[in-house]
Design a protein around this motif. Sequence first.
Motif, PDB file in Angstrom:
ATOM      1  N   ASN A  71       0.851  -1.197   0.000  1.00 45.37           N
ATOM      2  CA  ASN A  71       0.000   0.000   0.000  1.00 45.37           C
ATOM      3  C   ASN A  71       0.885   1.245   0.000  1.00 45.37           C
ATOM      4  O   ASN A  71       1.979   1.250   0.557  1.00 45.37           O
ATOM      5  N   ASP A  72       0.423   2.334  -0.653  1.00 47.53           N
ATOM      6  CA  ASP A  72       1.250   3.528  -0.817  1.00 47.53           C
ATOM      7  C   ASP A  72       0.986   4.627   0.208  1.00 47.53           C
ATOM      8  O   ASP A  72       1.591   5.693   0.130  1.00 47.53           O
ATOM      9  N   ILE A  73       0.071   4.436   1.158  1.00 49.81           N
ATOM     10  CA  ILE A  73      -0.242   5.487   2.135  1.00 49.81           C
ATOM     11  C   ILE A  73      -0.030   4.946   3.538  1.00 49.81           C
ATOM     12  O   ILE A  73      -0.485   3.859   3.883  1.00 49.81           O
ATOM     13  N   ALA A  74       0.651   5.750   4.372  1.00 49.76           N
ATOM     14  CA  ALA A  74       0.912   5.351   5.758  1.00 49.76           C
ATOM     15  C   ALA A  74       0.751   6.545   6.678  1.00 49.76           C
ATOM     16  O   ALA A  74       1.016   7.683   6.303  1.00 49.76           O
ATOM     17  N   GLU A  75       0.294   6.265   7.886  1.00 46.41           N
ATOM     18  CA  GLU A  75       0.283   7.281   8.936  1.00 46.41           C
ATOM     19  C   GLU A  75       1.700   7.344   9.496  1.00 46.41           C
ATOM     20  O   GLU A  75       2.436   6.365   9.441  1.00 46.41           O
ATOM     21  N   LEU A  81      13.484   8.227  21.072  1.00 43.03           N
ATOM     22  CA  LEU A  81      13.768   6.966  21.767  1.00 43.03           C
ATOM     23  C   LEU A  81      15.178   6.923  22.324  1.00 43.03           C
ATOM     24  O   LEU A  81      15.429   6.272  23.326  1.00 43.03           O
ATOM     25  N   ARG A  82      16.101   7.604  21.665  1.00 38.87           N
ATOM     26  CA  ARG A  82      17.493   7.588  22.108  1.00 38.87           C
ATOM     27  C   ARG A  82      17.780   8.869  22.873  1.00 38.87           C
ATOM     28  O   ARG A  82      16.876   9.596  23.249  1.00 38.87           O
ATOM     29  N   SER A  83      19.029   9.156  23.117  1.00 40.58           N
ATOM     30  CA  SER A  83      19.372  10.358  23.892  1.00 40.58           C
ATOM     31  C   SER A  83      18.963  11.620  23.139  1.00 40.58           C
ATOM     32  O   SER A  83      18.768  11.607  21.924  1.00 40.58           O
ATOM     33  N   SER A  87      18.866  12.094  16.702  1.00 41.07           N
ATOM     34  CA  SER A  87      17.617  12.424  16.014  1.00 41.07           C
ATOM     35  C   SER A  87      16.473  11.507  16.461  1.00 41.07           C
ATOM     36  O   SER A  87      16.690  10.433  17.013  1.00 41.07           O
ATOM     37  N   GLU A  88      15.269  11.952  16.182  1.00 41.43           N
ATOM     38  CA  GLU A  88      14.075  11.197  16.536  1.00 41.43           C
ATOM     39  C   GLU A  88      13.913   9.998  15.601  1.00 41.43           C
ATOM     40  O   GLU A  88      14.447   9.981  14.502  1.00 41.43           O
ATOM     41  N   THR A  89      13.133   9.029  16.050  1.00 39.30           N
ATOM     42  CA  THR A  89      12.809   7.871  15.218  1.00 39.30           C
ATOM     43  C   THR A  89      11.450   8.120  14.587  1.00 39.30           C
ATOM     44  O   THR A  89      10.509   8.524  15.260  1.00 39.30           O
ATOM     45  N   ARG A  90      11.355   7.896  13.279  1.00 35.36           N
ATOM     46  CA  ARG A  90      10.111   8.112  12.543  1.00 35.36           C
ATOM     47  C   ARG A  90       9.406   6.766  12.398  1.00 35.36           C
ATOM     48  O   ARG A  90       9.989   5.801  11.922  1.00 35.36           O
ATOM     49  N   PHE A  91       8.139   6.689  12.827  1.00 39.34           N
ATOM     50  CA  PHE A  91       7.342   5.477  12.710  1.00 39.34           C
ATOM     51  C   PHE A  91       6.299   5.655  11.622  1.00 39.34           C
ATOM     52  O   PHE A  91       5.766   6.749  11.425  1.00 39.34           O
ATOM     53  N   PHE A  92       5.996   4.555  10.944  1.00 36.78           N
ATOM     54  CA  PHE A  92       4.959   4.530   9.912  1.00 36.78           C
ATOM     55  C   PHE A  92       4.000   3.386  10.220  1.00 36.78           C
ATOM     56  O   PHE A  92       4.411   2.336  10.719  1.00 36.78           O
ATOM     57  N   LYS A  96      -3.739   0.387   5.305  1.00 35.25           N
ATOM     58  CA  LYS A  96      -4.514  -0.765   4.833  1.00 35.25           C
ATOM     59  C   LYS A  96      -4.384  -1.965   5.775  1.00 35.25           C
ATOM     60  O   LYS A  96      -5.368  -2.468   6.294  1.00 35.25           O
ATOM     61  N   CYS A  97      -3.147  -2.415   6.038  1.00 36.71           N
ATOM     62  CA  CYS A  97      -2.952  -3.638   6.837  1.00 36.71           C
ATOM     63  C   CYS A  97      -2.496  -3.370   8.275  1.00 36.71           C
ATOM     64  O   CYS A  97      -2.347  -4.294   9.058  1.00 36.71           O
ATOM     65  N   LYS A  98      -2.261  -2.101   8.623  1.00 36.73           N
ATOM     66  CA  LYS A  98      -1.861  -1.672   9.967  1.00 36.73           C
ATOM     67  C   LYS A  98      -0.459  -2.132  10.379  1.00 36.73           C
ATOM     68  O   LYS A  98      -0.114  -2.093  11.549  1.00 36.73           O
ATOM     69  N   PHE A  99       0.349  -2.582   9.438  1.00 37.88           N
ATOM     70  CA  PHE A  99       1.732  -2.949   9.735  1.00 37.88           C
ATOM     71  C   PHE A  99       2.512  -1.697  10.123  1.00 37.88           C
ATOM     72  O   PHE A  99       2.367  -0.650   9.502  1.00 37.88           O
ATOM     73  N   THR A 100       3.329  -1.790  11.161  1.00 35.55           N
ATOM     74  CA  THR A 100       4.098  -0.643  11.650  1.00 35.55           C
ATOM     75  C   THR A 100       5.576  -0.915  11.452  1.00 35.55           C
ATOM     76  O   THR A 100       6.072  -1.999  11.765  1.00 35.55           O
ATOM     77  N   TRP A 101       6.291   0.093  10.914  1.00 30.34           N
ATOM     78  CA  TRP A 101       7.733   0.006  10.760  1.00 30.34           C
ATOM     79  C   TRP A 101       8.365   1.335  11.111  1.00 30.34           C
ATOM     80  O   TRP A 101       7.682   2.327  11.281  1.00 30.34           O
ATOM     81  N   ARG A 102       9.658   1.348  11.278  1.00 33.68           N
ATOM     82  CA  ARG A 102      10.362   2.568  11.689  1.00 33.68           C
ATOM     83  C   ARG A 102      11.470   2.906  10.705  1.00 33.68           C
ATOM     84  O   ARG A 102      11.953   2.055   9.976  1.00 33.68           O
ATOM     85  N   GLU A 103      11.875   4.160  10.775  1.00 37.76           N
ATOM     86  CA  GLU A 103      12.933   4.679   9.916  1.00 37.76           C
ATOM     87  C   GLU A 103      13.858   5.529  10.756  1.00 37.76           C
ATOM     88  O   GLU A 103      13.416   6.352  11.558  1.00 37.76           O
TER      89      GLU A 103
END
Length: 105
Positions: A71-75, A81-83, A87-92, A96-103
Amino acid sequence: MKFCPKCKSLMISSEGLFRCKKCGHTEEPGENTEKMTIRNKRVEKDIVIVDEADEVRTLPTVSAKCPECGNDIAEWWLRQLRSADESETRFFRCTKCKFTWREYD
């Protein structure tokens, strides 16, 4: 408003006198004293209950490809999370399927 002549703190009106909360100095109101009435009004707030079935979307969306379903759209959202000097951690989360991943940056 009246300020204490001794410690310069704000004086409050109590039992017909001005009383300093910091040093305890009291004075009678003078002729030039303006009268003010302060009322604290409690405001009732409505409580909103959201069922999971309602699927209310509150997060911003971005064009990002889900690694699970394609799917091409994510929240997305950011979390520190770190000191603090890293930089901050970006979550997506796929819309559609509610799968969560980080960048990471």
